[in-house]
Motif scaffolding. Sequence first.
Motif, PDB file in Angstrom:
ATOM      1  N   ASN A 175       0.987  -1.191   0.153  1.00 30.21           N
ATOM      2  CA  ASN A 175      -0.112  -0.456   0.028  1.00 30.21           C
ATOM      3  C   ASN A 175       1.431   1.248  -0.052  1.00 30.21           C
ATOM      4  N   GLN A 176       2.263   0.746  -0.217  1.00 27.13           N
ATOM      5  CA  GLN A 176       3.132   2.212   0.153  1.00 27.13           C
ATOM      6  C   GLN A 176       3.210   2.867  -1.574  1.00 27.13           C
ATOM      7  N   PHE A 177       2.888   2.316  -2.029  1.00 29.64           N
ATOM      8  CA  PHE A 177       2.885   2.013  -3.615  1.00 29.64           C
ATOM      9  C   PHE A 177       2.210   2.698  -4.611  1.00 29.64           C
ATOM     10  N   SER A 178       2.012   3.613  -5.406  1.00 26.91           N
ATOM     11  CA  SER A 178       0.736   3.743  -5.408  1.00 26.91           C
ATOM     12  C   SER A 178       0.960   4.131  -7.954  1.00 26.91           C
ATOM     13  N   MET A 179       0.354   3.656  -7.905  1.00 27.01           N
ATOM     14  CA  MET A 179       0.582   4.127  -9.431  1.00 27.01           C
ATOM     15  C   MET A 179       0.728   5.020 -10.791  1.00 27.01           C
ATOM     16  N   ASN A 180       1.906   4.972 -11.656  1.00 23.97           N
ATOM     17  CA  ASN A 180       1.916   6.349 -11.636  1.00 23.97           C
ATOM     18  C   ASN A 180       2.855   7.506 -11.565  1.00 23.97           C
ATOM     19  N   GLU A 181       3.551   6.895 -10.019  1.00 19.36           N
ATOM     20  CA  GLU A 181       3.829   7.844  -9.066  1.00 19.36           C
ATOM     21  C   GLU A 181       5.952   7.221  -9.559  1.00 19.36           C
ATOM     22  N   TYR A 234       9.643   7.231  -7.870  1.00 21.26           N
ATOM     23  CA  TYR A 234      10.383   6.188  -7.270  1.00 21.26           C
ATOM     24  C   TYR A 234      12.012   6.421  -7.728  1.00 21.26           C
ATOM     25  N   THR A 239       1.491  -3.327 -11.602  1.00 24.45           N
ATOM     26  CA  THR A 239       1.424  -3.623  -9.946  1.00 24.45           C
ATOM     27  C   THR A 239       0.992  -5.231 -10.092  1.00 24.45           C
ATOM     28  N   ARG A 270      11.738   4.278  -0.362  1.00 24.85           N
ATOM     29  CA  ARG A 270      10.809   5.553  -1.023  1.00 24.85           C
ATOM     30  C   ARG A 270      10.585   5.917   0.978  1.00 24.85           C
TER      31      ARG A 270
END
Length: 349
Positions: free
Chosen positions: A211-217, A219, A238, A272
């Motif tokens: 849950n700490q990783f989001s699409m299109n963000e 890093y 993902t 991150r």
Amino acid sequence: MKKIIYLILAVAIVAIMILRLRGNKETTINRVYQYNKEEAIKVQAITLQAESIDSDISCPGTFEPNKETKISSELQGRINSVLVDVGSTVKKGQPLIQLDNALLKLQLQIVEIQIEGLEDDLQRYIILAKADAVQGIQVEKTDLALRSARVQKATLLEQIRKTTIHAPFNGIVTAKLTEEGAFAAPGIPLLQITDISQLRFTANVPEGELNQFSMNELYTISPDVYPGTVLTGRLTMTGSKSNMGNSFPVQFTLSNTADLKIKSGMFGKVQRKNTDSEKHLIVPASVIVGSNIQPQVYLVKDGQAVLRDITVSKRVENKVIVSAGLVSGDIIVANGFVNLFDGANVIVN
């Protein structure tokens, strides 16, 4: 008389052996260390306090090329020349392999002669048809034959074009699977081209950190072999299914360095900042005994070591977060586990 003497000697030998064995047993018992379970064991301990996690989230992964393909011929034929070698840098459209096309060029010359004759015939038949010297059907047949010959010429030109195999994109030749004089056939790989100007980085993220990783963000990604090099990758995929380690594949796309020093297959890490400000009970992983299925720690209570079952919610580097089994203020054994057992008397250094 002799029998009595032999009997006495046998009894004496047996007696000597019994005495010697008994002496050896006493010597062995004296040499073996007899541990006194009532004796207090010296240990080192830590007192638990709730604290926040201040470490970054870091997940290992592997760099892969954004584009890679094995090149084969669409036609069969003998290879006249291979124009590149392993390690060659190629541009899109650059000739790589030349097949023998002499027979096709001869066929093309025949068709061109046929076209030239049909064009002349067509012009003559048109003039004669206007003068009613020939039937109109003759003009139509000649026109159809001319168009068919032109299609045949276009087909031969396309086949001749395909005898020169070109690079489909910019890249580096990473495998040479043929040589001059070999025979090419459709579907048989001849070269492998790899584009590492753009890379994919795939990491395995534990379930608790997904849950700490989001699409299109964006890093931060760094290769292990170049720790001072920092790249920026965008999360593009993902995984929907976990692997054997109950972690999920997460893929990033990024640009290589200007000198393309990041190679396919290198290892790296995606990082991150941890945004979890909640406080937890955190203990070093080295204090845990038992198994991964049932982790345990030794508590110090009233001068004794008490084995306590705990529940681990997450691992962060060389520490673990305990979600059940311990409370703030508990004293746990951190060192001195030799001969330690549940209920042992302990002295905390």
